[in-house]
Design a protein around this motif. Structure first.
Motif, PDB file in Angstrom:
ATOM      1  N   ARG A 270      46.513   1.403  61.380  1.00  0.00           N
ATOM      2  CA  ARG A 270      45.491   0.958  59.815  1.00  0.00           C
ATOM      3  C   ARG A 270      44.888  -0.006  60.000  1.00  0.00           C
ATOM      4  O   ARG A 270      43.646   0.312  58.995  1.00  0.00           O
ATOM      5  N   MET A 271      45.499  -0.563  60.486  1.00  0.00           N
ATOM      6  CA  MET A 271      43.754  -2.025  60.488  1.00  0.00           C
ATOM      7  C   MET A 271      42.923  -1.490  61.062  1.00  0.00           C
ATOM      8  O   MET A 271      41.612  -1.971  61.084  1.00  0.00           O
ATOM      9  N   ASN A 272      42.491  -0.917  62.517  1.00  0.00           N
ATOM     10  CA  ASN A 272      41.105   0.018  63.036  1.00  0.00           C
ATOM     11  C   ASN A 272      40.430   0.594  62.674  1.00  0.00           C
ATOM     12  O   ASN A 272      39.117   1.766  62.679  1.00  0.00           O
ATOM     13  N   THR A 273      41.104   1.380  61.329  1.00  0.00           N
ATOM     14  CA  THR A 273      40.302   2.670  61.153  1.00  0.00           C
ATOM     15  C   THR A 273      40.068   2.656  59.251  1.00  0.00           C
ATOM     16  O   THR A 273      41.064   1.692  57.862  1.00  0.00           O
ATOM     17  N   GLU A 274      39.250   3.369  58.205  1.00  0.00           N
ATOM     18  CA  GLU A 274      38.831   2.836  57.682  1.00  0.00           C
ATOM     19  C   GLU A 274      40.074   3.835  55.725  1.00  0.00           C
ATOM     20  O   GLU A 274      39.791   2.480  55.562  1.00  0.00           O
ATOM     21  N   LYS A 275      40.434   4.290  56.431  1.00  0.00           N
ATOM     22  CA  LYS A 275      40.807   5.257  55.361  1.00  0.00           C
ATOM     23  C   LYS A 275      41.689   6.088  56.053  1.00  0.00           C
ATOM     24  O   LYS A 275      41.516   6.933  57.566  1.00  0.00           O
ATOM     25  N   LYS A 284      48.662  14.783  60.196  1.00  0.00           N
ATOM     26  CA  LYS A 284      48.795  14.924  62.340  1.00  0.00           C
ATOM     27  C   LYS A 284      48.019  13.857  62.827  1.00  0.00           C
ATOM     28  O   LYS A 284      47.991  12.973  64.055  1.00  0.00           O
ATOM     29  N   PHE A 285      46.609  12.898  62.233  1.00  0.00           N
ATOM     30  CA  PHE A 285      46.157  11.287  62.821  1.00  0.00           C
ATOM     31  C   PHE A 285      47.748  10.414  62.635  1.00  0.00           C
ATOM     32  O   PHE A 285      47.839   9.527  64.535  1.00  0.00           O
ATOM     33  N   ILE A 286      48.195  10.326  62.091  1.00  0.00           N
ATOM     34  CA  ILE A 286      49.386   9.889  62.482  1.00  0.00           C
ATOM     35  C   ILE A 286      50.985  10.222  63.445  1.00  0.00           C
ATOM     36  O   ILE A 286      51.259   9.463  64.813  1.00  0.00           O
ATOM     37  N   GLU A 287      50.710  11.540  63.449  1.00  0.00           N
ATOM     38  CA  GLU A 287      51.698  11.829  64.535  1.00  0.00           C
ATOM     39  C   GLU A 287      50.684  12.066  66.009  1.00  0.00           C
ATOM     40  O   GLU A 287      51.089  11.436  67.022  1.00  0.00           O
ATOM     41  N   GLY A 288      49.639  11.391  65.982  1.00  0.00           N
ATOM     42  CA  GLY A 288      49.018  11.757  67.239  1.00  0.00           C
ATOM     43  C   GLY A 288      48.905  10.206  67.622  1.00  0.00           C
ATOM     44  O   GLY A 288      49.706   9.536  68.743  1.00  0.00           O
ATOM     45  N   ASP A 318      55.389  14.043  44.948  1.00  0.00           N
ATOM     46  CA  ASP A 318      54.774  13.766  44.551  1.00  0.00           C
ATOM     47  C   ASP A 318      55.165  12.097  44.633  1.00  0.00           C
ATOM     48  O   ASP A 318      53.574  11.182  44.301  1.00  0.00           O
ATOM     49  N   THR A 319      55.941  12.063  44.098  1.00  0.00           N
ATOM     50  CA  THR A 319      56.409  10.607  44.082  1.00  0.00           C
ATOM     51  C   THR A 319      55.602   9.942  45.300  1.00  0.00           C
ATOM     52  O   THR A 319      55.499   8.200  45.149  1.00  0.00           O
ATOM     53  N   ASP A 320      55.679   9.959  46.010  1.00  0.00           N
ATOM     54  CA  ASP A 320      55.875   8.990  48.033  1.00  0.00           C
ATOM     55  C   ASP A 320      54.326   9.319  48.200  1.00  0.00           C
ATOM     56  O   ASP A 320      53.788   8.255  48.492  1.00  0.00           O
ATOM     57  N   LYS A 321      53.743  10.340  47.438  1.00  0.00           N
ATOM     58  CA  LYS A 321      52.214  10.378  48.215  1.00  0.00           C
ATOM     59  C   LYS A 321      51.680   9.535  46.354  1.00  0.00           C
ATOM     60  O   LYS A 321      50.555   8.655  46.885  1.00  0.00           O
ATOM     61  N   GLU A 322      51.818   9.297  45.367  1.00  0.00           N
ATOM     62  CA  GLU A 322      51.550   9.066  44.494  1.00  0.00           C
ATOM     63  C   GLU A 322      51.496   6.991  44.536  1.00  0.00           C
ATOM     64  O   GLU A 322      50.973   5.789  44.480  1.00  0.00           O
ATOM     65  N   GLU A 323      53.314   7.146  45.215  1.00  0.00           N
ATOM     66  CA  GLU A 323      52.925   5.088  45.921  1.00  0.00           C
ATOM     67  C   GLU A 323      52.659   5.227  47.661  1.00  0.00           C
ATOM     68  O   GLU A 323      52.953   4.002  48.033  1.00  0.00           O
ATOM     69  N   ARG A 324      52.039   6.628  47.696  1.00  0.00           N
ATOM     70  CA  ARG A 324      51.164   6.385  49.448  1.00  0.00           C
ATOM     71  C   ARG A 324      52.248   5.169  50.315  1.00  0.00           C
ATOM     72  O   ARG A 324      51.579   4.886  51.052  1.00  0.00           O
ATOM     73  N   ARG A 325      52.943   6.793  50.334  1.00  0.00           N
ATOM     74  CA  ARG A 325      54.478   6.521  51.191  1.00  0.00           C
ATOM     75  C   ARG A 325      54.867   7.851  52.132  1.00  0.00           C
ATOM     76  O   ARG A 325      54.693   8.881  51.175  1.00  0.00           O
ATOM     77  N   LEU A 326      54.354   7.134  53.406  1.00  0.00           N
ATOM     78  CA  LEU A 326      54.917   9.057  53.577  1.00  0.00           C
ATOM     79  C   LEU A 326      56.643   8.187  55.214  1.00  0.00           C
ATOM     80  O   LEU A 326      56.716   7.385  55.426  1.00  0.00           O
ATOM     81  N   SER A 327      57.175   9.477  54.740  1.00  0.00           N
ATOM     82  CA  SER A 327      58.686   9.006  54.717  1.00  0.00           C
ATOM     83  C   SER A 327      59.110  10.787  55.575  1.00  0.00           C
ATOM     84  O   SER A 327      58.508  11.557  55.791  1.00  0.00           O
TER      85      SER A 327
END
Length: 351
Positions: A270-275, A284-288, A318-327
């Protein structure tokens, strides 16, 4: 132009082997000392520095000596505010332990013990257990010199925990801090390595009778053992958890190691990537990153296999996407375990 030896000076020294251990966790010690700065955790890298601050004969200095003797490179110490020297109250111990809360939260410490406090002081050890359990820390405890097997077993009953490690001894003349030694020994072991039969540096010279050893282990108590090869060794890797779920300390330590590794992997990404786009590709990036952390653990021998389940993008609310939360991410792993006991069938042919 100076020669290479003149330009680059290397000072070399030989130190005892115990000072060369890799440290896999940072211990913290809470206790009494004459140090003027109370209730303030301080990081130490040498025994001399501890003795300078806390006095060479203080409970904290004795505990620090035991920890450094195991090969630990650093530790935190907290001098408690105690109104009646030698008789700390549960509240005073609780207050001192609480100063380590943020250190535990940020994983700057991984284990804790009380200097000069023993299992028969149950109102104090209860505070140690509660703090460790609330903060995902290993805690170590030992018995007062001269305690009987039945007294030790009774003391352990109140310390049932997936974080507790009781190391007992049977030396009425022992003057060191065995709980601190146990903590130091654990912190220099890889989290997934069992302390079973590992060497512990301590001057225990009297051992339990073999007939008492099953009683101790039935009470989830490890003890200092003499296996006949010279050094003192730890009898087992038992946690104080009365239902044996989990049973061994390396299980709990590996769980915390994996938690820390996964958190670090995701945070670093998270700290080393722009987005990190909230898309199927971003997931998929997170899974990696999770896979990378688990592969590292597998290669190190901490786990034997693992499986990762990521949520399908279209199924995420959609609420998770709006909150930018991945669970909804699940990681299952199988520990590599360890072999403690052996049964062999030997057949000899008489000729």
């Amino acid at each position: 132009m100076p020669s290479i030896p003149n330009a680059i000076t290397i000072n070399a020294s030989v130190v005892p082997a115990t000072a060369l251990q890799t440290q896999w966790g940072i211990p913290a010690v809470v206790g009494e000392s004459p140090y003027a700065t109370k209730l303030t955790p301080k990081l130490y890298a040498t025994l001399g520095a501890v003795q300078t601050d806390h006095g060479a004969s203080s409970d904290i200095a004795v505990a620090a000596e035991a920890i450094f003797a195991q090969g630990a490179r650093k530790l935190y110490a907290v001098s408690a505010t105690v109104a009646s020297a030698g008789s700390p109250t549960p509240t005073e111990i609780e207050t001192a332990l609480a100063t380590l809360t943020n250190y535990a939260l940020n994983r700057l410490i991984h284990g804790v013990c009380l200097a000069g406090i023993y299992s028969d002081q149950d109102t104090l050890t209860a505070k140690l257990k509660a703090f460790a359990d609330a903060n995902n820390l290993i805690f170590t405890i030992t018995n007062v010199a001269g305690a009987t097997v039945s007294e030790i077993a009774a003391d352990t009953a109140a310390l049932s925990s997936a974080n507790g490690f009781f190391l007992a001894h049977n030396d009425a003349d022992f003057t060191g801090d065995l709980s601190a030694a146990a903590l130091g020994m654990l912190m220099v072991l890889k989290p997934w390595v069992t302390p079973y039969w590992k060497i512990i540096e301590c001057n225990v010279a009297t051992y339990f009778d073999p007939v008492d050893e099953p009683t101790l282990e039935a009470a989830e108590v490890n003890y200092v053992a003499d296996l006949g090869d010279g050094p003192n060794r730890v009898s087992n890797a038992l946690l104080t958890k009365s239902d044996n779920d989990p049973k061994f300390v390396d299980i709990t330590r590996t769980k915390y190691y994996l938690m820390d590794s996964l958190q670090s992997a995701i945070a670093t990404y998270r700290m080393n990537t722009e987005k990190i786009p909230y898309t199927a590709a971003g997931i998929k990036f997170i899974e990696g990153e999770i896979q990378g952390a688990m592969e590292t653990a597998k290669s190190a021998g901490a786990i034997s296999e693992y499986a990762i389940t990521m949520p399908d993008y279209d199924s995420i609310p959609d609420t998770d996407k709006e909150e930018r939360r991945l669970s909804g991410v699940t990681v299952q792993a199988t520990l590599s375990g360890d072999i403690h006991q052996f049964t062999l069938n030997l057949t000899l042919e008489a000729i």
